[in-house]
Motif scaffolding. Structure first.
Motif, short mmCIF file in Angstrom:
data_model
loop_
_atom_site.label_atom_id
_atom_site.label_comp_id
_atom_site.label_asym_id
_atom_site.label_seq_id
_atom_site.Cartn_x
_atom_site.Cartn_y
_atom_site.Cartn_z
N PHE A 1 -3.83 -15.83 0.93
CA PHE A 1 -2.55 -16.13 1.73
C PHE A 1 -1.47 -14.99 1.86
CE2 PHE A 1 -4.02 -20.13 -0.44
CZ PHE A 1 -4.15 -20.97 0.87
N LYS A 2 -0.91 -14.77 3.10
CA LYS A 2 -0.04 -13.76 3.43
C LYS A 2 1.30 -13.92 2.80
CE LYS A 2 -3.45 -11.96 5.87
NZ LYS A 2 -4.50 -11.19 5.37
N TRP B 1 0.92 -20.57 10.70
CA TRP B 1 1.08 -19.20 10.76
C TRP B 1 0.02 -18.41 10.23
CZ3 TRP B 1 1.83 -15.38 7.69
CH2 TRP B 1 2.36 -14.07 7.84
N GLU B 2 -0.19 -19.00 8.98
CA GLU B 2 -1.23 -18.15 8.10
C GLU B 2 -2.69 -17.95 9.05
OE1 GLU B 2 -1.38 -16.58 5.21
OE2 GLU B 2 0.31 -17.33 3.96
N GLN C 1 -4.15 -14.46 10.15
CA GLN C 1 -5.13 -14.10 9.14
C GLN C 1 -5.44 -12.56 9.11
OE1 GLN C 1 -9.08 -15.53 9.22
NE2 GLN C 1 -8.84 -16.50 11.31
N ARG D 1 -9.67 -19.56 1.78
CA ARG D 1 -9.75 -19.31 2.90
C ARG D 1 -11.72 -18.77 3.19
NH1 ARG D 1 -6.32 -17.16 7.23
NH2 ARG D 1 -4.95 -16.58 5.80
N ASP E 1 1.22 -23.22 7.22
CA ASP E 1 -0.33 -23.16 7.27
C ASP E 1 -0.71 -22.49 8.66
OD1 ASP E 1 -0.52 -24.01 4.51
OD2 ASP E 1 -0.31 -26.03 5.10
N GLY F 1 -1.49 -10.40 9.46
CA GLY F 1 -0.48 -10.76 8.46
C GLY F 1 0.68 -10.12 8.82
N LEU G 1 -8.99 -22.44 6.82
CA LEU G 1 -7.81 -22.44 5.72
C LEU G 1 -7.73 -23.60 4.93
CD1 LEU G 1 -5.62 -20.20 4.76
CD2 LEU G 1 -4.21 -21.48 6.34
N ARG H 1 6.91 -19.51 -0.33
CA ARG H 1 6.63 -20.62 0.55
C ARG H 1 7.52 -21.77 0.27
NH1 ARG H 1 1.77 -22.26 3.31
NH2 ARG H 1 1.63 -24.45 3.11
#
Length: 935
Positions: A833-834, A887-888, A892, A536, A885, A895, A547, A840
């Motif tokens: 990444f969360k 959602w990330e 950001q 990121r 992705d 989280g 991202l 994932r």
């Protein structure tokens, strides 16, 4: 004619003497019985300049005629007399002339004008003529009232006033238009008779011009100042055009209609039409559906020709909305005895019995062999499928997949022999319970020092999980060691309903940063080297981020990627009322292409409403021109835009320079402005400067103002506030109120400043600011208290209460929040990444493949509020990965794994209602440990 009779008893000879008052002769011989009759009497006369005037008198019968002026007889020597005879009556006619000079008139000082009268004699008496006045003619130079220029609307009334100069005789007035005389007799619309004024009853465009009032008498002519008359026409809208066709051939798009300001067009400075020239509405085009064959019907009964038929129809589905018709035949026939029906052109009953038996055996053995092969293939397929599923444990509907590593939950034991144990090879301990205390750091379960993958996920199908209100998940596991994580500090409060930079405590770990801590020389650019694991990039304190998903960059490759914000004036110039809603963002290098879409986040300042805004994404080409990529509401498979209240998240496959353009559809379109007040002492120690900024409600706009103010020594005096500025063409007013009258003063007429609508609405990215200079009466005044009112006329209003000390050491520092990204502009690999990568993978394995239970990526998108343009995700190799992705990118800062866990749990509950499989619930012993007990 005012004849008067009078007997003359005066001596006629006396008129020749010096005394004009001596009597005339008593009688003069004439025709008996007739009094003098005036055939011509003296007229009023005007002396022009120094020229004398001539008065004349003519009477019949008359023995003598003399003039009397101002009551005195005129000397006989000044008379000129002519005598003649009337041929008709034979009576004597006498005509007399005298001259009157300017000097005589000027020397007379009586109560009335200088006058002269004729007296005629006959035998019967005398007759007197009318009195003729003699005046000096003149005309002054200056008009008492000049006509004034006017601007009038068409069909309005025009009145031009004119009062000519004083003069004798009175001047006559004539009007000129563009140096040509106006004849009111030829134009009924014009009247010049009313007290020298010019009246045009209904103004026409042809009445525009320069009008002059002309005054004249026998002495001179005078011209007034010219008055310019402008007849203007206010613009009027034409009728709306028909709605255009929907721009999307399939799915959701928009259609528009337009009108022009030509009914009539504004002329001569007339006002332009108010309102929008273009209206847009959303529309949905029915997608073409190609037809598809239904299954074949059963074979018909064998016909006498040894054939049977089967048919099918193009109804599964039938073609709709211009879709293609099914290809192929709708009817099929074949021999119903595999060619054995006819032999040598003889009927079947004539064939020998042994041949029939041989053919029947062949058909039987062939069918048995085919059945065996089919069963074998099915067994192999089922075995391979079970092996592939056991490798990943595909049914990860449990919310524990996410909440297990991040929330507080109790792991409790269950009865021995329960088939749902996560690790059935281990023996459960019924006496031990452990509590995970959180929040803890997000760790990938592959990290064996913290937790093993098998301990968190095992290939289970349809495990039932009970999620409590605090997202506490109870799972049957063996004794686990307690693990305490470490919370990230410096998290900026971030949510979908929050304005960037709002000073509101939403987290105890809030990172508070003073104004002075922002660098004034920081370049709005971030660069980092990324590999196959992704990462990121963030431009600190601007809300702009990039991202790079895992796998977007090929293995064994490393790319240097940058993210920058254009700080100079943007090259994108919006047209008309279009607005640049956020910063111009560049990511690159532009010649690189990724295999998986990356997520670019750009903040914006629009109040999101599809009925009021039509928002476009534009990209700058290599030639420097801007081209439209897509409309946010458009259905397309090239890219995807998700519009949140304060940012737009864009999924793209190519790098470049991008910007968001807002096209207002109605007057209710709102541009969100942040209002901030800064103050500092000027060079004169008694003056104090207040600067009020109205900038786009984006972090990068605020950072620019903060950096500029730091260079000027400015201090933030009050928490910034949000102003909703509508696109209704009304201006913005900024004023200073409630200044202490005996301590401070402000220059007259400077306490309120008004900014035109176009200056605010079309200001691109440059912040608008107004400055106010206050002066204190004495240096002893160190406190300032006032109010700053910022309002849009007929719109929203914000008032900022200023209470500050003008001394540096006494001023209270106003703090504001900054994102954690200011400390971590670049993150590479799993830390960026969360969601852990292994989790994932399992989510993608679960949802990418549709199944009968309804658990697919479309439901995952729906639960994450992604309801539009799903065709974009359908074209991706892993739709679930692209949804995660997105959602990330949206989460950001916070989280918010709780929301994702809830979405997964809700999908699980939905599935449990429709599933025919009975699921075994996990018993919960009545253990209730708490963190206060140290567990």
């Amino acid at each position: 004619q005012g004849l008067q009779q009078e007997k003359c008893v005066f001596s006629f000879s006396s008129l020749s003497g010096n005394d004009n008052s001596e009597a005339l002769p008593e009688s003069i011989p004439s025709a008996p019985g007739t009094l003098p009759h005036f055939m011509e009497e003296p007229d009023d006369a005007y002396i022009i300049k120094s020229n004398p005037i001539v008065l004349r008198c003519k009477a019949m019968p008359a023995m003598q005629i003399f003039f009397k002026c101002n009551g005195e007889w005129v000397h006989q020597n000044e008379h000129v007399s002519e005598e003649s005879m009337d041929e008709t009556t034979g009576l004597k006619v006498r005509e007399v002339f005298i001259n009157v000079t300017r000097q005589q008139v000027e020397d007379f000082h009586g109560p009335e004008d200088y006058w002269c009268q004729c007296v005629a004699w006959s035998h019967l008496g005398t007759s007197k003529s009318r009195k003729a006045s003699v005046r000096i003619a003149y005309l002054r130079k200056n008009f008492e009232q000049d006509p004034q220029g006017k601007e009038v609307p068409i069909e309005g009334m025009i009145v031009l006033h004119c009062r000519p100069p004083e003069g004798v005789p009175a001047a006559e007035v004539e009007w000129l238009k563009n140096e040509e005389p106006i004849d009111s007799n030829l134009d009924e619309n014009i009247d010049t008779r009313a007290d020298h004024n010019l009246i045009i009853r209904q103004a026409r465009l042809s009445d525009s011009g320069n009008y002059t009032c002309m005054a004249a008498n026998i002495v001179a002519k005078r011209r007034s100042m010219s008055a310019t008359v402008v007849v203007y026409v206010n613009g009027g809208w034409s009728s709306w055009t028909e709605w255009s066709n929907c721009n999307a051939r399939c799915g959701r798009g928009w259609q528009k209609r337009s009108r022009t300001c030509t009914n009539p067009a504004p002329l001569n400075g007339g006002a332009f039409c108010e309102g929008m020239s273009v209206q847009k509405i959303t529309c949905t085009s029915l997608c073409p559906v190609d037809g598809n064959w239904e299954v074949w019907s059963e074979w018909s009964v064998c016909s006498p020709e040894c054939e049977h038929l089967r048919v099918r129809e193009c109804i599964a589905p039938p073609p709709r909305n211009g879709g293609k018709y099914c290809e192929g035949l709708s009817q099929e026939s074949e021999n119903c005895t595999e060619g054995l029906c006819i032999q040598d052109k003889k009927p079947l009953h004539e064939i020998k019995s042994q041949n029939i038996e041989t053919a029947s055996d062949i058909a039987l053995y062939s069918g048995l062999g085919a059945a065996v092969i089919a069963v074998a293939v099915l067994v192999v397929a089922v075995t391979l499928y079970r092996r592939s599923q056991s490798e990943y444990g595909v049914d990860v509907i449990d919310s524990s997949a996410l909440t297990g590593g991040f929330q507080t939950f109790n792991f409790k034991t269950v009865r021995q022999g329960n088939s749902l144990l996560l690790n059935s090879s281990m023996q459960p301990d019924l006496t031990v319970s452990r509590t995970y205390s959180g929040p803890i750091c997000l760790q990938d379960p592959m990290d064996k020092e913290l937790m093993t993958e098998s301990s968190l996920f095992n290939p289970l199908s349809d495990i039932k999980v009970k999620v409590q209100s605090s997202f506490m998940v109870s799972l049957g596991v063996t004794e686990r060691a307690e693990y305490h994580g470490k919370a990230h500090s410096g998290t900026f409060p971030h949510g979908n309903n929050r304005a960037f930079g709002t000073i509101q405590a939403r987290n105890k770990a809030t990172y508070i940063q003073n104004l002075s801590s922002i660098s004034t020389t920081s370049e709005l650019k971030t660069t980092a080297i990324f590999g196959h694991l992704g990462g990121r990039l963030v431009v600190p304190n601007t809300g702009v981020s990039l991202l790079i998903p895992h796998g977007a960059i090929p293995e064994e490759c490393s790319w240097e990627i940058y993210l920058a914000i254009t700080q100079k004036e943007s090259s994108l110039q919006p047209e008309g009322t279009d607005v640049l809603l956020g910063p111009e963002v560049t990511c690159g290098p532009s010649d690189l292409s990724v295999s998986t879409p990356f997520a670019l986040t750009i903040p914006h300042c629009a109040e999101v409403n599809s009925e009021h805004w039509n928002i476009h994404l534009k990209k700058r080409t290599q030639q420097g021109k801007w081209e439209e990529v897509m409309s946010v509401e458009e259905e397309t498979t090239s890219c995807y835009c998700l519009l949140d209240p304060y940012a737009c998240h864009i999924l793209l496959n190519s790098f470049g320079t991008y910007a968001l353009i807002g096209e207002p559809i109605s007057d209710c379109a709102v541009r969100q402005l942040k209002v901030a007040v800064f103050g500092c002492l000027s060079c004169n120690s008694l003056d104090y400067n207040l600067r009020v900024y109205c900038m786009d409600n984006t972090p990068c706009a605020f950072q620019e103002v903060v950096s500029d103010e730091k260079l000027q020594g400015g201090q933030l005096l009050e928490e910034p506030k949000l102003l909703h500025f509508k696109g209704n063409t009304f201006s913005l007013q900024i004023s200073v109120l409630d200044i202490p009258p005996f301590l401070w003063r402000i220059k007259p007429f400077t306490a309120c400043q008004e900014v035109p609508f176009s200056r605010v609405w079309c200001s691109s990215q440059k912040p608008l600011h107004c400055a106010f200079s206050l002066e204190r009466y004495t240096p002893a005044t160190t406190q300032l208290s006032c109010k700053i009112c910022v309002r849009q006329v007929k719109g929203h209003e914000q008032i900022l209460q200023i209470q500050t000390s003008i001394l540096e050491n006494e001023r209270e520092t106003i703090t504001f929040f900054a994102h954690e990204d200011s400390n971590y502009p670049a993150q590479m690999g799993p830390k960026a990444f969360k969601i852990p990568y292994s989790i994932r993978q399992r989510i993608c394995a679960t949802f990418d493949t549709p199944n009968a239970k309804g658990k697919d990526w479309q439901m995952l998108a729906q639960k994450n509020s992604i309801n539009r343009n799903l065709s974009y995700f359908a074209t991706q190799s892993s739709p679930s990965a692209v949804i995660l992705d997105l959602w990330e990118a949206r989460h950001q800062h916070d989280g918010d794994l709780d929301s994702l866990a809830c979405a997964l749990e809700e999908i699980g509950r939905t599935h449990s209602k429709i599933s025919d499989i009975t699921e075994t619930e996990i018993e919960e012993p009545d253990f209730n440990y708490s963190r206060q007990n140290g567990l």
